[in-house]
Each structure stands twice: as structure tokens, then as C-alpha cells.
Design a protein around this motif. Structure first.
Motif, PDB file in Angstrom:
ATOM      1  N   ALA A 310       0.834  -1.202   0.000  1.00 36.63           N
ATOM      2  CA  ALA A 310       0.000   0.000   0.000  1.00 36.63           C
ATOM      3  C   ALA A 310       0.870   1.254   0.000  1.00 36.63           C
ATOM      4  O   ALA A 310       0.602   2.218  -0.739  1.00 36.63           O
ATOM      5  N   ALA A 311       1.922   1.258   0.816  1.00 38.33           N
ATOM      6  CA  ALA A 311       2.822   2.422   0.879  1.00 38.33           C
ATOM      7  C   ALA A 311       3.513   2.634  -0.459  1.00 38.33           C
ATOM      8  O   ALA A 311       3.670   3.775  -0.926  1.00 38.33           O
ATOM      9  N   LEU A 312       3.917   1.557  -1.103  1.00 37.20           N
ATOM     10  CA  LEU A 312       4.607   1.654  -2.388  1.00 37.20           C
ATOM     11  C   LEU A 312       3.677   2.221  -3.458  1.00 37.20           C
ATOM     12  O   LEU A 312       4.087   3.046  -4.285  1.00 37.20           O
ATOM     13  N   LEU A 313       2.410   1.807  -3.429  1.00 35.25           N
ATOM     14  CA  LEU A 313       1.447   2.275  -4.422  1.00 35.25           C
ATOM     15  C   LEU A 313       1.053   3.728  -4.202  1.00 35.25           C
ATOM     16  O   LEU A 313       0.875   4.490  -5.159  1.00 35.25           O
ATOM     17  N   GLU A 314       0.908   4.110  -2.957  1.00 32.78           N
ATOM     18  CA  GLU A 314       0.388   5.443  -2.662  1.00 32.78           C
ATOM     19  C   GLU A 314       1.465   6.526  -2.680  1.00 32.78           C
ATOM     20  O   GLU A 314       1.172   7.696  -2.924  1.00 32.78           O
TER      21      GLU A 314
END
Length: 690
Positions: A310-314
Motif C-alpha cells: 500500500a505504501a509503495l502504491l500510494e
């Protein structure tokens, strides 16, 4: 498709009569089993009453004998209860296939019926239905009509298949019956694939293909790595393989001996019905995070794989990508090995010690310390003191006094360069000259990418006693999402057979993806198989997905349906209106599941809130979700992996939202979840991937 020469009506009459006869036999067997269960229950109650009333008059041996008799009756009763369940399951659908097999010197082919379970008619002393896992059943999956061969307890048997017939039976009704001269597929498979989805994964015993059957019945591979394209049925095949192995090795393997590592709890719930449908108990399931927490004794807080993705995508953080890519490389594992050897060499600097004017040489201390490298630091020091005390006693005939022992322990402790596991691991990045590759997240949590390297270092320096020693077969799904370090940890933890499956094209995080070749290098005795035929999605949907992420080896099955639609909307508000209209159309259809698959969890939550009040059964999947259900399910592509839906909507399929290689993978995963209908919506320029 070749039909029997017998007129169709006569064939149907014959098969209906046969089905009615089987149902009569099943009912008689059920009645007899139920009567025996009642007898055992009555006998157990009488034995308990006798034991209670005569306890004071019985000696110890009589009491033990009475309890053992009760326990034996309970075991026999439990066995009959399981038999009753199998009979009841067969009553719902006694069999799905028939083939007539002729052996040498036979006048004609004898019919063999194949079902979920074996059914032996005790009264007639006759095999009525054979278990799909029985050796003879492979003839149904592997051969056309004509010459064939199968393994039996006496060796290989040559035979001839004279007829093959497939059924779909519900209760005492034959809903579908097809004669086929070719291997199991085509009409029955097409009919099955065209049906709507359900709340869980279906068993595929009636439509297992020849290449799938070879994988299911492989009982030799120590590590079997299955690379399968989207919709190839790899997870279902792996579960059927587990069911086959439980049947094949029933005397040495039970469901308690098997462990599944699942990507999340929703997926675990989604597949949980397959083994019970096949007549086996559910098996234990865990996650990589749970494994890590157990190995670290709950002492370290860390980010989950879901949170990392999620952190990588956002954030699209380049520094984070660099950290993940390095920690997923084979070179990283080699460097970690070299660092562990360096720490082992330098953490203990032995010196000569005098104990009550008696010399203990440095080489002896070093030798003892190295010998016990599998122990944690404190235990190693205690072991050094114990062995030195024994040596002094043997060589000098002197018993250490308490003060001697205390001084020796203090001297040895000074030689040991003590640091925490976390400090030692962090020191690795200074050692390689890349201190920026170690970063913590909120509240000093470890990044997920650091968790298994930390465990691997602990294994190398301190040793870990595996809590999974009793596991005899490990199944790992979504293999592409685990790194070489994780596989190195798994290899040390699980000294057992393994089934490892996934698809390199479906990685939700290309920064730390593994291919089947990468995994093969981690397990030297592994065998690799590839499944290229895709069954889940219609031909049109798979052709659309192929434009997103081309795979020249993928073979879509030609089950035709609607063309995927890409809806251009003038604004985000118009896009939400279009999505609501699709939801309304789904609600009025015969479909059971609609997946609204977004790129990020924030987008999923926003879409879920916009759809509230527009669907009776609306669900949002999060990291905490535990179950899969019918209705409209809003989730991310990450959470959707392994699941399938009748219809899929992919919102925000615009050029801004889907533009990177990682985005391409996510879009491919989202689109290949659809079985029958696929719709993409966007406002602004559409993503270049479509």
C-alpha cells in the motif's frame, strides 16, 4: 463427440435405472450405518453407567480395561460417523463419470463409475463407485477410447477403454450426460465454466485435464513448483494434489500434517471449502507474517506485506523501491551470508584466562564457543563456563569455587561483543557501505522487507528451533511475492515436501518478485511444471488482458462471451454514475459476485463509500477481512489475487492511475479476475495499457 450406438432414449433409461439402484444401495448403507451408530451410542452409555455404578467395587486394572473399551467404542463410532457423512455426500451426487474398461480375455468392457468417494456395497460385495483418486480412475482423465494403461497394486495393467461418459447429477436426477471419445473436457468443461461463481472455490474433480492430472498425482517430487497463468486453476490443482496425497499416503499422512501459507485471510476462507468437498479435513493455514512473529517471539513490531505494498502504491517512493529491489536480489542473500560469517568471526575475541593460578588458554575458549554456534549468546557463554569447569576439574583435579566460577563468567562475557539482533542487522548496511538501505517506518516498525533478512541472520548466528518440525507437506501460494531470503528461511524451517505455486506475471510488487527459476535455485531438488491454459475468463476477456501484459505462451480456452467495455466518462462524478449503473445491472442479473477492483486501498474505500445504498450486499475487503461472500465486493488488486468474480469493474483506469510497470501488473491481475463480464471506467485519458 461420438454417441453410443444404443438409441439415446435407451441409454438414458439405462443410466436412470442405474442411478436409482445406486441411490437405493446408498440409502440401505446409510440406514445400516445409522443403526450401528445408535448401537455404539447405546453401548457407550451402558458402559459408562456400569463404570459409574461399580467404580468402588472394581480394581485398578478393571477400571483401565473399562475405560479402554469405552474409548475403542467411541473411536469406532467416530469412524462410522465419517462413513455416514461420505454416504450423504454421495447421495447428493453419486458419480460424475463412467468408462467401460476391458482387460485381456474379457468378453466386453465392464463399467467403472467415478465419484468424489469410494462406495463399496457390503451386502453385494461389490465396488459401486470408485474414488477419483484411485489408480484406475486415472484412465478417465488421461485416455481417450482405445488402448490404455494404469498402475495397480500388482503392477502396470494394459486394457482398452470402450466407452467414456460424463454426467452432472443432482440427487436422483441426471442433469447432463455426454458420451465422449476424447479426453475429459470440451462440453462438460464448457458447461461448468459458463456457470456463475460461488462463495468459495469449486472442486474440479469432474473436469481435471490431462496435464493437471499429472500434477495432482505426482507423489515423488520433493518440491513441486507450479508456474501457472491467470485462471489456469493452479490453486485448485494444488489442493486436489493435497487431497490425492492424503488418499495415497493415508497411513502416514493426515490433514494435521499439512500447512498452507496463504496471502491473506480472505483467500484462506475462499479456498477452505475445497478439501472438505473432496472428503478431507481442513488443514492448518498461516501467513508469512504469523510465521515471522512466531520466529521472533513477538519481540519486534513490523510492517505487513499489505502495508508495504500500500505504501509503495500510494507514495511511489524511489528510495523505497531501491531498498526493496536490493533486498529481493540473490546478491543480497550472498552478502548476508558473508556478513554472518564476519560477525561470527569477530564477535568473540578469546584471551588466556587464569582460574586460581591455573591457565585456560584462549584457543580452548575459542574452540568451545565456536562449537556451540547454534545457541543464543547468553547460553553460549554459560556453556563455555560449564565446559571450562569440566576441563579444569579433569586436568588439574580442582573443583571451581563460586568466586572462581563468577570471575570466569565475567572474563568470558568481556570477550563477547554483545549487541541486539536488530543492532547487528542494522550494522550489516554499514558493513556494506549502504546505511541508507535500512529505514524504519512509523513508530520505529521494521519495514516488511527487513523482517525475513533479520530472521535469516538470527538463524545463522543463534540458530532457531523450528516450530514446524511436525509439518510433512507445505503448500505456498502466490510464490512470486516472496524473496530469495524468505525462501532460504522456509528451506531451513520446513524439512518436508512442498508444493509451491504462483504466476510471475501476477506480482503486485515487481520490486521483490520471484520467478519459478529463482525459487528453483532455492530448492535444489525441485521439479518445475508450467500451466499455460487459462480456464477462468472468457476468450474475449483473456484477449483483452493479453494486450495489457502479453504472454505468448498463454492459451485461452475458447469459451466466448461479451467483449470487455472501456467506458469514458466526462468527470469523476459521471464515472461513479456509470459504476452505479453497472452495479444495478448486476443486481438484476443471474450473477452472484461482482468485484469492483481498485488500485489502492484509499481508492477502494472511496469507491465503497460512493456505492453505499446502491447494493444490498456490499462488502469492502481490507487487511482485517476474514471471509469472501456473494454480492458486490470492493477491494484492491492485491486483495483480489487468487479470487474470481462473475463480473469485474475496474474504476479509475486512467493514464495517471495506471502508468508504471507495477501498475500494469495490477491492472492485469484486476482484469483476469473476471469470469464472464469486464468493464473498465475512466475520466480523463485512458491508461495506455488498454
Amino acid at each position: 463427440m461420438s454417441l453410443s450406438e444404443t438409441p439415446r432414449s435407451a441409454v438414458e433409461i439405462e443410466e436412470r435405472e442405474r442411478l436409482a439402484d445406486v441411490h437405493d444401495r446408498l440409502q440401505r448403507a446409510l440406514d445400516a450405518t445409522a443403526a450401528r451408530i445408535r448401537d455404539y451410542a447405546r453401548d457407550i452409555e451402558e458402559q459408562k453407567t456400569y463404570l459409574s455404578e461399580n467404580r468402588d467395587e472394581m480394581d485398578h486394572i478393571e477400571k483401565i480395561a473399562s475405560r479402554e473399551s469405552i474409548e475403542q467404542s467411541v473411536r469406532s463410532g467416530d469412524f462410522l460417523l465419517e462413513k455416514k457423512k461420505r454416504i450423504q455426500k454421495l447421495q447428493r451426487s453419486p458419480y460424475f463419470g463412467r468408462f467401460d474398461v476391458a482387460h485381456q480375455n474379457d468378453d466386453g468392457g465392464a463399467p467403472v463409475y467415478i465419484g468424489i468417494h469410494h462406495f463399496f456395497d457390503d451386502a453385494a460385495r461389490e465396488n459401486v463407485v470408485y474414488d477419483w483418486r484411485a489408480p484406475i480412475a486415472t484412465l478417465f482423465y488421461d485416455y481417450e477410447t482405445g488402448p490404455a494403461r494404469y498402475d495397480s497394486p500388482e503392477g502396470e495393467v494394459d486394457c482398452t477403454i470402450e466407452l467414456k461418459r460424463q454426467f452432472r447429477i443432482s440427487g436422483d436426477e441426471i442433469q447432463l450426460m455426454i458420451d465422449s471419445a476424447v479426453h475429459v473436457v470440451d462440453d462438460v468443461l464448457q458447461e461448468e465454466l459458463s456457470r456463475s461463481s460461488d462463495e468459495g472455490m469449486k472442486n474440479i474433480v469432474a473436469t481435471i485435464q490431462r496435464d493437471q492430472n499429472r500434477i495432482v498425482r505426482d507423489d515423488e517430487a520433493q518440491e513441486l513448483i507450479i508456474q501457472g497463468v491467470a485462471g489456469s486453476g493452479k490453486t485448485s490443482i494444488a489442493l486436489h494434489r493435497i487431497a490425492f496425497l492424503l488418499y495415497r499416503f493415508k497411513d502416514t499422512l493426515t490433514s494435521d500434517d499439512i500447512l498452507i501459507i496463504s496471502p491473506n485471510r480472505v483467500f484462506a476462507d475462499y479456498i477452505s471449502n475445497v478439501l472438505p468437498e473432496l472428503g478431507e479435513e481442513t488443514v492448518n493455514e498461516t501467513s508469512m507474517e504469523a510465521v515471522a512473529d512466531e520466529l521472533l517471539d513477538g519481540q519486534y513490531r513490523f510492517q505487513t506485506f499489505f502495508e508495504q505494498t500500500a505504501a509503495l502504491l500510494e507514495k511511489d517512493d524511489e528510495a523505497m523501491k531501491r531498498r526493496l529491489e536490493y533486498k529481493a536480489s540473490p546478491d543480497f542473500l550472498k552478502q548476508l551470508d558473508r556478513y554472518a560469517a564476519h560477525v561470527e568471526r569477530t564477535q568473540f575475541q578469546a584471551e588466556d584466562v587464569w582460574v586460581s593460578r591455573r591457565l585456560v588458554p584462549a584457543w580452548l575458549l575459542d574452540e568451545i564457543f565456536r562449537k556451540h554456534r547454534s545457541m543464543p549468546g547468553n547460553e553460549r557463554i554459560r556453556q563455555v563456563v560449564r565446559e571450562v569447569e569440566q576441563k579444569v576439574g579433569n586436568q588439574y583435579n580442582y573443583d571451581l569455587m563460586p568466586d572462581d566460577r563468577k570471575n570466569l563468567k565475567a572474563a568470558v562475557e568481556k570477550m563477547f561483543q554483545r549487541s541486539t539482533l536488530r543492532e547487528t542487522y542494522k550494522g550489516f548496511y554499514t558493513w556494506i557501505g549502504e546505511p541508507d538501505l535500512f529505514r524504519t517506518v512509523k513508530n520505529s516498525k521494521l519495514e516488511y522487507a527487513d523482517v525475513f533478512p533479520l530472521i535469516y541472520l538470527k538463524m545463522k548466528l543463534e540458530g532457531i528451533r523450528s516450530p514446524y518440525r511436525k509439518v510433512k507437506h507445505l503448500l505456498i501460494d502466490e510464490m512470486q511475492d516472496y524473496t530469495p531470503v524468505q525462501y532460504a528461511v522456509i528451506d531451513k524451517l520446513f524439512n518436508c515436501r512442498k508444493t509451491i505455486l504462483g504466476d510471475a506475471n501476477q506480482s503486485v510488487n515487481p520490486c521483490n518478485a520471484s520467478t519459478s527459476e529463482d525459487i528453483g535455485r532455492a530448492f535444489r531438488t525441485s521439479a518445475r511444471v508450467t500451466l499455460n491454459k487459462s480456464y477462468r475468463s472468457s476468450y474475449e476477456i483473456m484477449q483483452f488482458a493479453q494486450r495489457i501484459s502479453p504472454n505468448p505462451d498463454l492459451e485461452p480456452i475458447e469459451r466466448h462471451g461479451e467483449e470487455p467495455r472501456v467506458l469514458a466518462c466526462g468527470s469523476r462524478a459521471k464515472e461513479l454514475e456509470a459504476i452505479r449503473a453497472e452495479v444495478a445491472a448486476f443486481t438484476g442479473s443471474d450473477f452472484n459476485t461482482l468485484g469492483v477492483i481498485c488500485k489502492t486501498q484509499k481508492q477502494a474505500r472511496r469507491t465503497y463509500e460512493a456505492l453505499q445504498g446502491h447494493a444490498d450486499r456490499l462488502h469492502l475487503l481490507t487487511e482485517e477481512s476474514r471471509s469472501f461472500a456473494r454480492g458486490v465486493i470492493v477491494c484492491t488488486a492485491h486483495m483480489a489475487k487468487g479470487l474470481e468474480f462473475d463480473q469485474v469493474i475496474v474504476p479509475e483506469a486512467n493514464a495517471t492511475n495506471y502508468q508504471t510497470p507495477m501498475d500494469r501488473n495490477l491492472l492485469y491481475v484486476a482484469c483476469t479476475r473476471a469470469m464472464h463480464r469486464l468493464v473498465l471506467t475512466h475520466s480523463g485519458a485512458v491508461t495506455p495499457f488498454v
